[in-house]
Write an enzyme that holds these catalytic residues in place. Structure first.
Site, PDB file in Angstrom:
ATOM      1  N   ASP A  78       6.190   6.181  -5.598  1.00 45.12           N
ATOM      2  CA  ASP A  78       4.795   6.486  -5.944  1.00 45.12           C
ATOM      3  C   ASP A  78       4.167   7.470  -4.968  1.00 45.12           C
ATOM      4  OD1 ASP A  78       5.170   4.651  -7.955  1.00 45.12           O
ATOM      5  OD2 ASP A  78       3.216   3.702  -7.680  1.00 45.12           O
ATOM      6  N   CYS A 119      10.434  -1.009  -4.396  1.00 45.75           N
ATOM      7  CA  CYS A 119       9.143  -0.348  -4.560  1.00 45.75           C
ATOM      8  C   CYS A 119       8.467  -0.693  -5.880  1.00 45.75           C
ATOM      9  CB  CYS A 119       9.294   1.145  -4.318  1.00 45.75           C
ATOM     10  SG  CYS A 119       9.614   1.463  -2.546  1.00 45.75           S
ATOM     11  N   ASP A 120       7.346  -0.057  -6.105  1.00 41.69           N
ATOM     12  CA  ASP A 120       6.274  -0.586  -6.941  1.00 41.69           C
ATOM     13  C   ASP A 120       6.672  -1.160  -8.296  1.00 41.69           C
ATOM     14  OD1 ASP A 120       5.139   0.735  -4.803  1.00 41.69           O
ATOM     15  OD2 ASP A 120       3.401   1.381  -5.915  1.00 41.69           O
ATOM     16  N   LYS A 121       7.366  -0.389  -9.127  1.00 34.60           N
ATOM     17  CA  LYS A 121       7.595  -0.836 -10.513  1.00 34.60           C
ATOM     18  C   LYS A 121       8.884  -1.615 -10.669  1.00 34.60           C
ATOM     19  CE  LYS A 121       3.913   1.276 -10.914  1.00 34.60           C
ATOM     20  NZ  LYS A 121       3.989   1.837  -9.574  1.00 34.60           N
ATOM     21  N   CYS A 191       6.406   1.043   2.071  1.00 35.88           N
ATOM     22  CA  CYS A 191       5.359   1.438   3.025  1.00 35.88           C
ATOM     23  C   CYS A 191       4.641   0.223   3.607  1.00 35.88           C
ATOM     24  CB  CYS A 191       4.388   2.387   2.353  1.00 35.88           C
ATOM     25  SG  CYS A 191       5.166   3.951   1.876  1.00 35.88           S
ATOM     26  N   GLU A 442      -2.272   6.742 -10.399  1.00 29.96           N
ATOM     27  CA  GLU A 442      -3.001   6.218  -9.246  1.00 29.96           C
ATOM     28  C   GLU A 442      -3.866   7.313  -8.645  1.00 29.96           C
ATOM     29  OE1 GLU A 442       0.119   2.783  -7.727  1.00 29.96           O
ATOM     30  OE2 GLU A 442       0.018   4.684  -6.635  1.00 29.96           O
ATOM     31  N   SER A 468      -3.559   3.147  -5.975  1.00 32.62           N
ATOM     32  CA  SER A 468      -2.489   2.694  -5.094  1.00 32.62           C
ATOM     33  C   SER A 468      -2.978   1.496  -4.299  1.00 32.62           C
ATOM     34  CB  SER A 468      -2.109   3.827  -4.134  1.00 32.62           C
ATOM     35  OG  SER A 468      -1.359   3.331  -3.051  1.00 32.62           O
TER      36      SER A 468
END
Length: 551
Positions: A78, A119-121, A191, A442, A468
């Site tokens: 992202d 990570c995110d997804k 992160c 985002e 985000s």
């Protein structure tokens, strides 16, 4: 569906010949086949170490008597995708990941799965797949990044984005910006703040789908390798006990996840992902439930971007289990929920002590008596909108301002860079929702610029897109219905007054009802020319308040 469908019996001799082509011995074919879903790639910092995690999982599975077989899942960074067309391809991968994993798992008859996202997804996408496939499944992530350090202070990716805003405002030199650039993200891993990736990895522990430490043990710690081996062993024990994802991800478990979400101050993206995961589990999880839980759940953590603590600090303070143990002191959790350990939540968190009350506030001394996320409703968002309350300044919890309206993130960013946004403004960014974006980008660049320019306590931002986990400030996203679906946000005009009241959970466009009625009667949403996957996605996706699920 299991290995028996592809290995056992005379009729499956052709299948066995193909397993021999893979170099799998007869002995290996006779053992449970465990699929290891690897999100490894060389473009996402949170995924560059996953090959090591996968190797450790394979070792754990083999030690416990299984045959590990790896297959891949895609992943988007992202941060790298932020602020341009690439961000349209972030949220949409959640469903690609779920669909492709379902296809691979069921096509090949795996007895169990170990999901290795970060990570995110990837985390929500693989949780959705786990619910669909419903064979014994354990999650083990790649782990969070260590915080950076500039001028003796810890930093994270949100610090980097805000440094750009400060540079644009003439408050930071080019040399100092370069120092931030080189020092902010010092290791591999997701992160280092409580952003979406770390939020979702922590919530795997709350759901019962990950082992203790899955959300918090840093990527570069050797204990992460040990955790991965234990995950491989755990899936074999689940197989023996026939514990499956839908036995774990019950309505009670999802309520636990929402409760921990509020206590940790997780990313607002969890309000997209938890409803989507619940949907795959046959459980309805709407935004009204989120506010009910937030009303009784104290916010115990202020990790970046809300505060100056980071994932490594949460790990040292006792991790997610210590937070859950604090919550349990007031009976806020369903402790009888089953987990991947074969034990209940209550058994898992017993005696998990809070080792640092500065990082994890005690239950009797919270940052706030209500949760880290609030759902706002009103004429501007009749189906709901979401704000990370724990990252909003006290001065901005109640705010009334003048709308400055933009039909894309790029237009808003140009206005911010040109100094056209001033104290008292509410930036409205529309046509960035799940359908209108498409892909619900985002808005980290504009929110970070606002903060970096020193406007964080005098300017708000509202969007039908999303934020985000690195965003902080009075930023309200997921406005539903979105502009592309005919929502009220589509008729907001420059100069309109908008009122935001986070304690009261309201958001109102203060324009005469007769005027609004006339605007809505004449409103024709803009259409963008689309092709490829985004065209199909836009045609199928629901609103942000419904979790942006595909219908």
């Amino acid at each position: 569906m299991s290995k028996e469908n592809v290995v056992n019996g005379v009729q499956n001799a052709p299948h066995r010949s193909l397993f021999h082509a893979l170099g799998l011995t007869t002995e290996e074919q006779s053992r449970p086949l465990i699929g290891i879903v690897s999100s490894y790639n060389e473009i996402v910092p949170g995924h560059m170490n996953i090959d090591k995690i996968v190797d450790a999982v394979k070792m754990g599975v083999a030690m416990a008597g299984g045959t590990p077989i790896v297959f891949p899942a895609i992943a988007v960074c992202d941060g790298i995708a932020m602020g341009h067309t690439g961000m349209k391809y972030s949220l949409v991968t959640r469903d690609l990941i779920a669909d492709s994993t379902e296809a691979m798992a069921l096509a090949h008859g795996f007895d169990g799965l170990v999901m290795v996202p970060n990570c995110d997804k990837n985390v929500p996408g693989l949780l959705m797949a786990a619910a669909r496939v419903n064979v014994p499944t354990v999650f083990v992530s790649g782990g969070p990044m260590l915080a950076g350090k500039v001028d003796g202070r810890k930093t994270s990716l949100s610090s980097m984005f805000e440094a750009v805003g400060s540079y644009s405002a003439g408050k930071l030199s080019e040399e100092k910006l370069l120092e931030y650039e080189c020092k902010t993200c010092p290791t591999c891993g997701s992160c280092s703040g409580m952003y979406t990736a770390n939020s979702m990895n922590c919530l795997t522990e709350a759901l019962g789908m990950g082992l203790r430490g899955n959300g918090t043990i840093p990527a570069v710690y050797s204990r992460r390798i040990e955790l991965a081996k234990h995950a491989g062993m755990a899936v074999m024990e689940m197989l023996r006990k026939d514990i499956r994802p839908r036995d774990i991800m019950t309505k009670k478990a999802l309520m636990n996840a929402l409760t921990v979400d509020m206590a940790l101050g997780c990313s607002t993206n969890s309000m997209l992902h938890l409803p989507a995961i619940a949907h795959e589990c046959g459980v309805e999880l709407n935004l009204d439930i989120a506010n009910e839980i937030s009303a009784k759940t104290p916010n115990l953590c202020h990790l970046a971007p809300a505060g100056r603590t980071y994932m490594e600090d949460l790990e040292e303070a006792g991790g997610v289990y210590a937070v859950m143990n604090e919550l349990n002191k007031k009976g806020l959790l369903n402790t009888d929920c089953m987990t991947v350990t074969g034990k209940t939540i209550g058994e898992n968190i017993k005696d998990c002590v809070n080792l640092n009350p500065e990082v994890i506030r005690p239950i009797d001394n919270p940052y706030s008596t209500t949760g880290g996320i609030a759902v706002l409703k009103g004429n501007l968002a009749p189906q709901g909108s979401v704000v990370k309350r724990s990252a909003v300044s006290e001065k901005m919890l109640v705010f009334e301002g003048v709308a400055k309206v933009f039909d894309s993130e790029e237009d808003a960013q140009s206005a911010i860079n040109a100094g056209k946004i001033v104290a008292g403004d509410i930036v409205v960014i529309r046509y960035e929702g799940p359908k209108g974006g498409p892909g619900m980008r985002e808005m980290l660049n504009p929110t970070s610029s606002i903060m970096g320019m020193g406007l964080g306590e005098s300017v708000a931002l509202i969007t039908d897109g999303r934020f985000s986990g690195a965003t902080r400030g009075a930023c309200v996203g997921h406005v539903t219905p979105e502009a592309a679906s005919g929502g009220m946000i589509g008729v907001v005009e420059d100069g309109d007054i908008i009122s935001i009241n986070i304690p009261e959970n309201t958001i109102e466009l203060k324009v005469d009802e007769a005027v609004l009625s006339e605007r809505m009667k004449n409103f024709v949403p803009k259409q963008k020319p689309l092709s490829g996957y985004l065209r199909r996605y836009a045609a199928m996706v629901s609103g942000g308040a419904q979790g942006a699920i595909l219908n």
